[in-house]
Write a protein that holds these residues in place. Structure first.
Motif, mmCIF file in Angstrom:
data_model
loop_
_atom_site.group_PDB
_atom_site.id
_atom_site.type_symbol
_atom_site.label_atom_id
_atom_site.label_comp_id
_atom_site.label_asym_id
_atom_site.label_seq_id
_atom_site.Cartn_x
_atom_site.Cartn_y
_atom_site.Cartn_z
ATOM 1 N N HIS A 243 -5.602 -0.046 -3.159
ATOM 2 C CA HIS A 243 -5.770 1.086 -2.634
ATOM 3 C C HIS A 243 -4.984 1.754 -1.526
ATOM 4 O O HIS A 243 -4.242 0.943 -1.056
ATOM 5 C CB HIS A 243 -7.433 1.250 -2.578
ATOM 6 N N PRO A 244 -4.974 2.921 -1.301
ATOM 7 C CA PRO A 244 -3.934 3.601 -0.242
ATOM 8 C C PRO A 244 -4.132 2.511 1.313
ATOM 9 O O PRO A 244 -3.248 2.553 1.953
ATOM 10 C CB PRO A 244 -4.304 4.896 -0.120
ATOM 11 N N ARG A 245 -5.439 2.443 1.315
ATOM 12 C CA ARG A 245 -5.821 1.659 2.703
ATOM 13 C C ARG A 245 -6.508 0.277 2.830
ATOM 14 O O ARG A 245 -6.737 -0.291 3.609
ATOM 15 C CB ARG A 245 -6.709 2.557 3.512
ATOM 16 N N PRO B 1 0.509 2.449 -3.971
ATOM 17 C CA PRO B 1 -0.913 2.575 -3.594
ATOM 18 C C PRO B 1 -1.942 2.436 -4.888
ATOM 19 O O PRO B 1 -3.067 2.211 -4.336
ATOM 20 C CB PRO B 1 -0.844 3.680 -3.022
ATOM 21 N N ARG B 2 -1.623 2.566 -5.885
ATOM 22 C CA ARG B 2 -2.610 2.300 -6.877
ATOM 23 C C ARG B 2 -2.222 1.524 -8.078
ATOM 24 O O ARG B 2 -1.976 1.950 -9.259
ATOM 25 C CB ARG B 2 -2.875 3.884 -7.586
ATOM 26 N N SER C 72 0.733 -1.275 -0.072
ATOM 27 C CA SER C 72 -0.118 -0.050 -0.050
ATOM 28 C C SER C 72 0.984 1.331 -0.033
ATOM 29 O O SER C 72 0.411 2.262 -0.522
ATOM 30 C CB SER C 72 -1.150 -0.051 1.234
ATOM 31 N N SER C 73 2.008 1.253 0.768
ATOM 32 C CA SER C 73 2.988 2.287 0.701
ATOM 33 C C SER C 73 3.661 2.700 -0.471
ATOM 34 O O SER C 73 3.747 3.532 -1.183
ATOM 35 C CB SER C 73 3.868 2.334 2.033
#
Length: 218
Positions: A87-89, A54-55, A50-51
């Motif tokens: 996704h970011p989270r 993230p996309r 994610s870090s």
């Protein structure tokens, strides 16, 4: 590399066509891999993905995975179709495949990368209950045969510490043999709930149990 255009923005995408993968399991250990270790491994993996990406979207088309131990193939998963969105989270996934354990399987779900809270749905057709019993209960004194189940499961988990699932299943025929005696049933339908909790109580409740032969309603 191609681009997927979502409302949230542009996502880079990686696509693998017909990958052929062998997953070699480690030798059996006296100390099993603990749930806490598995939870921390998943958290580190998802946090890193994610870090750093993230996309990112990953797609697998017509894949094949063979699970082996000591160079001996245990199970095969073929016609694998999968899609993962980072996704970011949150991580979202869709997966489907055939296997020696079932005719077809499809699943969708999501998992938060930090809190590890997730939910999803899984549908399996013609699940080989006999093969599963041999694989996971090799020393059981009950022999299962003639069982091909259709199974639907809706689940949610909190921190990978607990699991709650609604289960619905249908089995056309089932035969159980123990100590030379056999019991058989046809047209089985079962519905219920399952709760598993690390360090706490685990419960199974059955809300519906029916059979066409012998006739059963419970």
């Amino acid at each position: 590399m191609r681009r997927w255009d979502y409302r949230q923005g542009h996502y880079a995408a990686v696509r693998a066509e017909e990958p052929d993968i062998e997953l070699a399991l480690p030798e059996k250990s006296e100390r099993p891999y603990s749930l806490a270790e598995a939870r921390e491994t998943v958290r580190r993996l998802l946090s890193g993905l994610s870090s750093n990406a993230p996309r990112l979207g990953v797609e697998v088309k017509r894949g094949r995975v063979v699970v082996s131990r000591d160079r001996h193939a245990l199970h095969e998963f073929r016609d694998l179709e999968a899609r993962v969105e980072l996704h970011p989270r949150t991580v979202r996934f869709e997966v489907g495949c055939a296997s020696d354990l079932w005719a077809s399987m499809s699943g969708t779900g999501s998992l938060e990368s930090k809190e590890l809270e997730g939910r999803g749905r899984i549908a399996v057709s013609r699940l080989d209950v006999a093969a599963l019993s041999r694989a996971f209960l090799p020393g059981a004194d009950i022999v299962v045969s003639d069982a091909g189940a259709d199974l639907g499961v809706s689940f949610k988990t909190e921190g990978l510490r607990s699991l709650d699932a609604d289960v619905r299943g249908a089995i056309p025929s089932l035969s159980l043999r123990r100590a030379g005696r056999t019991a058989a049933a046809n047209g089985l339908t079962i519905e219920g709930e399952l709760h598993l909790e690390e360090g706490g109580p685990s419960t199974v409740s059955v809300s519906r149990l029916e059979a066409e032969s012998p006739m059963l309603r419970a």
